[in-house]
Structures are given as structure tokens and as C-alpha cells.
Design an enzyme around this catalytic site. Structure first.
Site, PDB file in Angstrom:
ATOM      1  N   ASP A 531       0.840  -1.188   0.000  1.00 48.99           N
ATOM      2  CA  ASP A 531       0.000   0.000   0.000  1.00 48.99           C
ATOM      3  C   ASP A 531       0.884   1.250   0.000  1.00 48.99           C
ATOM      4  O   ASP A 531       1.853   1.335   0.766  1.00 48.99           O
ATOM      5  CB  ASP A 531      -0.896  -0.026   1.244  1.00 48.99           C
ATOM      6  CG  ASP A 531      -1.880   1.120   1.273  1.00 48.99           C
ATOM      7  OD1 ASP A 531      -2.766   1.154   0.418  1.00 48.99           O
ATOM      8  OD2 ASP A 531      -1.738   1.985   2.161  1.00 48.99           O
ATOM      9  N   GLU A 560       1.694   0.273  -4.949  1.00 52.97           N
ATOM     10  CA  GLU A 560       1.244   1.568  -5.452  1.00 52.97           C
ATOM     11  C   GLU A 560       2.444   2.509  -5.515  1.00 52.97           C
ATOM     12  O   GLU A 560       2.800   3.137  -4.518  1.00 52.97           O
ATOM     13  CB  GLU A 560       0.165   2.143  -4.540  1.00 52.97           C
ATOM     14  CG  GLU A 560      -1.112   1.326  -4.518  1.00 52.97           C
ATOM     15  CD  GLU A 560      -2.147   1.925  -3.588  1.00 52.97           C
ATOM     16  OE1 GLU A 560      -3.254   2.261  -4.060  1.00 52.97           O
ATOM     17  OE2 GLU A 560      -1.854   2.065  -2.385  1.00 52.97           O
TER      18      GLU A 560
END
Length: 844
Positions: A531, A560
Site C-alpha cells: 500500500d 502503489e
């Protein structure tokens, strides 16, 4: 919904109030001190401290008004013969709590802004909160009460070093008050020497580490490579944690209704340890540390098991947590491009009334075999195995904050991006969150069930921030080290949730790598999705990749790679612009996502599939993973670094996006656009990624970020799985097509450059050939038609062409055969045609 009105008796309107205010000064100097009191919108007046009690001085005053009185303002000020406002303590404060007769009584303490409404709450005496080394020649001292440096005649001394000068930092501009002073030393301070600050009235405090711990020298001095956590055996358990900041440490254990407290010994490089004889399996524990003058109590950041709601760490024998079916899983993935990733939330998967699961919303519910809907359609893992996905990416399964595990009979929901304990499983997915070992066993049961069906598990990890810094074990044990700070001393906030972890520091980097290794070995996790990976630094991601390679190079890493504004130099960030420095780490391709359907942060913005022109070039970049048509700034060097997707757990689902951007389109066209987008994802070079339910056009009824929405919004609707079964079969066919034919998952940049050829088309059409190096076909022609009408496309030869996709059906084997050099491609659809090798043509 039934609205319940409250008819509680309203309090009376007050037009006159009387306040009794008690004031204590620890220096006993009340000369010239008085109150200035007022009502809003009215002139103020002075009130004297005319009384005295055992607490200090008292002032009693009454105020009247023609309007209702809701609060009374006051300032404590110092008056002299020359100046009524020679000084003041703090800015405007207000008394807001009155009884039914208009009476209020409050207590104030010198140097504290807080207003106490109960004398028993006032337990404050002058003291030093902390003394920290912030620079090599500066110690910052914080007191609990404010002082007037010019008038309070404080004496300051420092044991262990010679003071050069002292400066004071005022509370507010123009204020006489301060509660922080800076001691500058004549010589450089040492990280390994003990210092102590003494201030008259305030006592003493041992000096610990402040901003200095965010230097390379600190890491060089205290980086620790020994064991951390709780190492259990039947005969003894070793407990160890890292806290160079602590002056003392203890462990408190809870077992069999007894509490045990043991002193811990300081080891090398800031570690603390104790090896306790006996069998401590099942014990709960917390650490206690003294930093400066403050004792702190917290959990073990390395805890592999925790009690309900993660309030305490727990000792478990991990061998006893293995289910009967537990066995090693042989990862066979040759390249990430061979994966088809399916992202899913544990609770969403089975909570629907017709999921067919018995343990709905739990680890065990998803692990169940043979689950079907009322009408016999497969659900759960059986369904996913039939669909053909290779990797199930689970939203956070570590222990997180915002679901109360003691109240699971009440409606609660969260995605889990609020980490509490990174190395222990979440309890709300367990059948008994009070049993630390059981949640581990049940998660392993689910993982084994996934492995038994030939699929792999990717874990969503959120090392980039914590939910609550002040209560985090990181901050409790080593305050100021594990997080990034701005130049002004505030927590960096590139994550947008209030804090950024400092992966570039040795012990945070070590923690991330240790945690990944724990999950990959103890739980046999097959991949990790990071994340907000762009918060981390390149060196940490490469260290993680190396550690996982040592276990198994087939373990996937993706994340990400956004460019986030954190307190880290740009060239160190683990984002897309440094992808060429992180071999074996994949990035979500937001460029393809946004040009495919429109900017994800705008409801109305559209893309290639839903009406916008000017997207063709960006789609060429996307379908080639930036290899054939390079991205301008992104530095992908291999297709395995590019994760292609149209939707994920956050932001609007693709179906909802289409409803917003094309509200006048028919249901049929919405379905066609949706299938077009999904087919582009599954047939592009790189790593395809599907959001759970995307294959049956999942809706969240327009809710954009449903992280705390109820089950009705988030659940996988298994009735919709029945309704859209034809589209599911289409997606299943595309996955089979991709997995069967290697041309759709080329391994290298050079392969794509050599074997992928684009046809000249208009803005609403993408067409390209894939030259095959193996298998029964010589080439594939892929046509993505975003026109709202059919389009005729001229093929390079008469074939015979095997049609593998017609926009509604798809298969690795021919749906039909065409001998024409012209094909009509339906509106909003993807066609795939394959040209057999010459030997195949002869057989035709």
C-alpha cells in the site's frame, strides 16, 4: 428507518451565573494576579482573588445579561501600579459548564491551560516531561507546566556536560510563558554517555534521544541485528525488543489469572532482553519502559500473536497453530506476467446471504468447500478456481484498529488500512478473537484451502503508516525514530492519514523485511502488495526483494508506486519514476486505468471505452506495458513491473464509473463497455489485475470509497454472479486464452518490441498483432473497438482465421473460423483472431 425523537427536559435559560475560580501557583507568588472576565459581545471587568483555601487563592464573581449566557470568558493577568496588563497567562479561556442554578466551580494550575471541573482531577506538580538530545550540542527540555523565565528565578544545571548557554522558547508570540528551554553545550554530546538535567521547582530528568536519532550516526551506533520478539520453547521463552531511548525496562506477563513483573536487562545496541524459564505458552504480555521520567506500557511491535483487539501481545507455539492439512506449497510461477491477480476482502467474499458459506465473513467461511447459491451456482474458492485466476490478493489480514473484536454481533466494517499489529492476524475474521492461537490456525486453514485449489495468496501490507502514532508500539518504545518529520518538527503526511513511516532508517527497514519474511515462511504467503509503496525508499524495496528471493524468487512484489509528497528526497522514493532501480518490483499502472475509463478521481471524466478522444496513444502505451510505446516519465524496464487494472477496492467500481459517465447509454452498451475494458486488461502485456466481482460487473451503488460502508454496499452479490453468468464465462475464456498462449504474456521488453506490431487506426480503435514463438498459432490479431457502432477491419490475409473472442464469448480454442480478409467488429467489443502456423493451414 424509524426516527426516534428525544423529549428530554431542556436545561433552563441562564441570564445570571456565578463562578468560583480556584488558582494554585507552585511558586506561591500571587502578588498582582487577578482575573479579567467578560461575556461575548459585552464589556469586561476585573475580578480579584479575594479568598484563600488549602488549594490556593479563590475568586468569586457573578455576571448578568439580558441574553442567555452559554459561556464566560476569562484571562488570568498580572497587574502592576503602572500597567493593568503587565502580563497574562495564556489567551482567552472559557467556562461553559453551569448547573441548573447558574453556578460553576473550576480549578486552575499555574503553567497549565486546562480548566479542571473537579478538584480530584488536579494531580499536577511541576516536573520535567523530557530532556532530549536534538543536535550534537543541544538538549531540548520540556516541562509539564509553563514558567516565566525572566521572573520565576529558575536554576538549571546539566550533569555530564558543560553548559554554554540556555535559551527559552516562548509558548506564543508576545507571551511571557514558556515550557521549553534549549541547553547548548560547549562540547559535542555522546550517544553512549548518560546526562541529567536539573531545574529548581521541577526536579531532574535523565536525558534521552530526540531529533538526533534521525541521523546516520544514530543508526550506525544502534542498528541491531539480534533476535527481536518472543522466541518460545517449552522450557523457556526469550523476550527481546529494541529501545535505545529507554533507561529501564520491564515485562509484565498475564497467565492463569496471575500477573508477573520482571526487570529486563539491557543488551547491546539499545536492545532489552529477558530469558524466562518455564512454559509460557498462552501468556499475554506487554513491555514497560522508562524514557526520561515517563513510564510507558505497550505491546511488542514484533508480536506474532495478540489478544482480543490487540491489547496485549501473546506467546504461542506456532507449531501448534498448523492445521492438520498444513503442508509445504510448491510455487511454480515462472514470471509475474503468468499471474492473474484477483483482489478480495475476506468479509465481502462470504457475508452475502446466498454465499453458501456457514462461517460467513470469516477465514473459515472462505475456506469452505462446495459452497453454492440457492440455485446451485458455485461461490467462494470453488468459483475462483473455475474462473481461472492464479493469485488471490487479500485486503489486510494483519491485526487492525477499527473493528471492535468484542462487539462482532454489531454491524462493523473496515478494509483494514489502519495497522495495529503488523505480524499478527486480524481477529474479527476468526471464530474466536479471544484465542490468539486460533486466529493463526484459521488463517492458515484458509491459505491451505487456496493452495489446495492450485491458487496462490498475495497479502496486502501497509507498512507506510500506522493508525495512531501516539499509541503505536514503535512510538512508545522509541519515540521519534520510526516516523518521518518535516523541518518544522511535525509528522510528515505524504500518506494523507497523518504520518509516514521512515523506511530509510535501519530499524524500520529491518522491521519491514523481517515482517515480510515472517509471513512468507510461517504462513507460506506467495506475494505482497504494498500500500502506498511510493512512501518507501528504493533501498528498502530492494532489500525486501532480496530477502524474498532467498526464500523463493516466485514470490510476487507489487505496489502503489505513486509519487507522494513525503519528507524523503525524490530520487530515493520507491515510485514509478525509480522503477528501473527496483528489478522484480511491480507497479500499478494508473495511466492505463485513467485513460481507459477516465480519471479515477472524477465522476464525470471519461476515457477510451466511454467516449473520450485522444486516448489512443496512451492505450498503445498501456497494452504494451510501456515497452513498445514507452511512457514519458515512468521507468518500467520489464513487463513484469507493470500491473494493469481498471478498478480496485478503492474509488468507484468500473460499472459505477460507466453509470456516471454515460448515464444515457443502454444496459446493453454498459455491459459491452465493461467487457471491453476488462478484455483490454486481460489481454495487455504485463500483469493483469481484477477486482473481486469485476467479472460480474460489481456495483457499490455509487459509493466511491466504501472502507467503512455496510455489508449491503461491500458484499459480493452472489445473485449478481448468477445474473451475469454469461459475462463471467467471457472473462473465464479470456483468462484461459491468456494462460494458454504465451504471446499475451511476453517476458521481456525486447520480446514485446520484436513481436508486437500496431495497425494504423482511428482514435476509437486499437489493433495489433502478436507474433507467436511457440504453440499452434503463428500470430494473433487483437482489435479493441470503442466505437458505438460496428467497424470493419481489414486483415492481412484470408486466413483461415480462428476467432477466439467476439466480444461476448472467449476461449483459447476457436469459437468459429473465418476465411475472409475482412472482419466486422461489434460495437464496444474486443475481437481476438489467431492465424495457425502453415502446418495447421495444410490440415485445414
Amino acid at each position: 428507518m424509524v426516527r426516534i425523537e428525544s423529549y428530554e427536559k431542556q436545561p433552563p435559560l441562564l441570564k445570571e451565573v456565578t463562578v468560583t475560580l480556584h488558582y494554585h501557583r507552585y511558586d506561591n507568588d500571587y502578588e498582582g494576579w487577578n482575573l479579567w472576565v467578560w461575556l461575548e459581545g459585552e464589556a469586561g471587568q476585573m475580578a480579584e482573588f479575594s479568598g484563600e483555601d488549602s488549594y490556593g487563592k479563590t475568586a468569586v464573581f457573578s455576571i448578568q445579561s439580558t441574553e442567555e449566557i452559554k459561556r464566560v470568558g476569562f484571562i488570568i493577568r498580572k497587574s502592576t501600579a503602572e500597567n493593568d496588563w503587565a502580563g497574562k497567562r495564556f489567551d482567552d479561556r472559557f467556562i461553559t459548564s453551569f448547573d441548573s442554578s447558574g453556578q460553576a466551580e473550576v480549578w486552575l494550575m499555574q503553567g497549565m491551560e486546562r480548566i479542571y471541573e473537579n478538584l480530584n482531577d488536579v494531580m499536577v506538580f511541576p516536573g520535567i516531561i523530557s530532556a532530549k538530545i536534538d543536535k550534537w550540542d543541544e538538549i531540548s527540555v520540556l516541562t509539564n507546566l509553563s514558567f516565566d523565565w525572566e521572573h520565576d528565578n529558575l536554576n538549571v544545571s546539566l550533569d555530564g556536560a558543560e553548559v554554554k548557554n540556555i535559551r527559552v522558547e516562548k509558548d506564543h508570540a508576545g507571551s511571557d510563558l514558556a515550557n521549553r528551554l534549549i541547553i547548548k553545550t560547549k562540547n559535542r554530546l555522546s550517544l553512549t554517555k548518560n546526562y541529567q538535567v536539573n531545574i529548581s521547582h521541577f526536579g531532574y530528568c535523565d536525558v534521552t534521544f530526540g531529533d538526533i536519532m534521525r541521523t546516520k550516526k544514530f543508526d550506525q551506533t544502534f542498528e541491531y541485528n539480534g533476535f527481536l520478539g518472543a522466541q518460545y520453547s517449552p522450557d523457556h521463552t526469550l523476550f527481546s525488543f529494541w529501545s535505545p531511548s529507554a533507561q529501564q525496562a520491564e515485562i509484565k506477563l498475564f497467565m492463569n489469572d496471575e500477573v508477573f513483573l520482571y526487570k529486563m536487562q539491557q543488551a547491546e545496541r539499545g536492545a532489552w532482553q529477558i530469558d524466562l524459564p518455564g512454559n509460557w505458552e498462552g501468556a499475554h504480555y506487554v513491555y514497560r519502559v522508562r524514557i526520561g521520567k515517563e513510564w510507558r506500557e505497550t505491546q511488542d511491535p514484533y508480536a506474532k500473536a495478540v489478544s482480543v483487539n490487540g491489547l496485549r501481545s501473546a506467546v504461542v507455539d506456532l507449531q501448534h497453530t498448523n492445521p492438520v492439512s498444513w503442508k509445504p506449497f510448491k510455487r511454480t510461477l515462472e514470471s509475474p506476467v503468468d499471474a492473474v491477480i484477483y483482489e478480495m476482502h475476506i468479509r465481502d467474499a462470504t457475508i452475502h446471504q446466498d454465499s453458501g458459506s456457514f462461517s460467513k465473513g470469516k477465514y473459515l467461511g472462505l475456506a469452505e468447500e462446495g459452497t453454492v447459491t440457492e440455485h446451485g451456482f458455485s461461490t467462494g474458492l470453488d468459483y475462483l478456481s473455475e474462473l481461472g485466476v492464479t493469485h488471490i490478493q487479500l485486503l489486510p489480514i494483519y491485526d487492525y484498529w477499527t473493528v471492535d473484536e468484542t462487539k462482532l454481533d454489531q454491524p462493523q466494517y473496515n478494509w483494514g488500512y489502519d495497522p495495529k499489529h503488523f505480524n499478527a492476524p486480524e481477529g474479527s475474521y476468526s471464530t474466536d478473537p479471544y484465542n490468539p492461537a486460533l486466529r493463526i490456525k484459521e488463517l492458515k486453514t484458509l491459505i491451505q484451502a487456496i493452495h489446495d485449489r492450485g491458487m496462490s495468496v498475495i497479502m496486502d501490507v501497509v507498512y507506510n503508516h500506522v493508525y495512531d502514532v501516539s499509541r503505536s508500539p514503535f512510538h512508545q518504545l522509541v519515540p521519534g525514530y520510526y516516523f518521518r518529520y518535516t523541518r518544522s518538527g511535525k509528522l510528515s503526511n505524504g500518506t494523507g492519514v497523518g504520518n509516514d513511516t521512515a523506511s530509510e532508517r535501519a530499524m524500520m527497514r529491518r522491521f519491514i523485511v523481517d515482517s515480510l519474511v515472517h509471513w512468507a515462511t510461517e504462513y507460506q504467503i506467495d506475494g505482497f502488495r504494498f500500500d502506498l509503496m511510493g512512501i518507501h525508499d528504493v533501498e528498502t524495496m530492494n532489500a525486501a526483494r532480496k530477502a524474498l528471493n532467498d526464500i523463493d524468487p516466485a514470490i510476487i512484489m507489487l505496489g502503489e508506486g505513486w509519487d507522494l509528497q513525503t519528507s524523503l528526497p525524490d530520487h530515493l522514493k520507491a515510485n514509478q519514476f525509480q522503477a528501473d532501480q527496483m528489478t522484480g518490483v511491480a507497479h500499478f499502472n494508473d495511466a492505463l486505468r485513467d485513460h481507459l475509463k477516465g480519471n479515477t478521481f472524477s465522476k464525470q471524466d471519461s476515457g477510451f471505452i466511454n467516449g473520450s478522444l485522444g486516448m489512443r496513444y496512451h492505450l498503445l502505451q498501456g497494452v504494451s506495458a510501456g515497452m513498445k510505446v514507452p511512457y514519458d516519465r515512468k521507468t518500467f524496464i520489464s513487463p513484469e513491473q507493470v500491473v494493469n487494472y481498471a478498478e480496485a477496492h478503492d474509488n468507484h467500481t468500473l460499472w459505477d464509473k460507466l453509470c456516471f459517465t454515460t448515464p444515457n447509454a443502454s444496459m446493453s452498451d454498459h455491459k459491452r463497455m465493461h467487457r471491453l475494458a476488462t478484455s483490454i486488461i486481460l489481454l495487455s502485456q504485463g500483469v493483469p489485475f481484477l477486482h473481486a466481482g469485476q467479472e460480474f460487473m460489481r456495483t457499490k451503488f455509487g459509493v466511491e470509497n466504501s472502507y467503512r460502508s455496510p455489508d449491503e454496499i461491500n458484499q459480493l452479490d452472489w445473485h449478481r454472479r448468477e445474473e451475469f453468468n454469461q459475462t463471467i464465462n467471457f472473462v473465464k475464456g479470456l483468462i484461459e486464452l491468456r494462460r494458454t498462449h504465451a504471446a499475451f504474456r511476453m517476458r521481456t521488453k525486447q520480446d514485446i518490441i520484436d513481436c508486437m506490431h500496431f495497425h494504423p487506426t482511428d482514435e476509437r480503435l486499437i489493433a495489433y498483432d502478436l507474433m507467436a514463438k511457440e504453440g499452434s498459432y503463428e500470430r494473433f490479431t487483437v482489435i479493441h473497438n470503442a466505437h458505438g457502432t460496428p467497424v470493419k477491419f481489414h486483415l492481412e490475409s484470408e486466413g483461415p482465421w480462428h476467432i477466439l473472442s467476439d466480444g461476448i464469448h472467449a476461449s483459447s480454442k476457436p469459437l468459429s473460423i473465418s476465411r475472409s480478409d475482412m472482419i466486422e467488429v461489434s460495437r464496444y467489443s474486443t475481437y481476438v483472431l489467431a492465424l495457425p502456423f502453415r502446418s495447421e493451414k495444410v490440415r485445414e
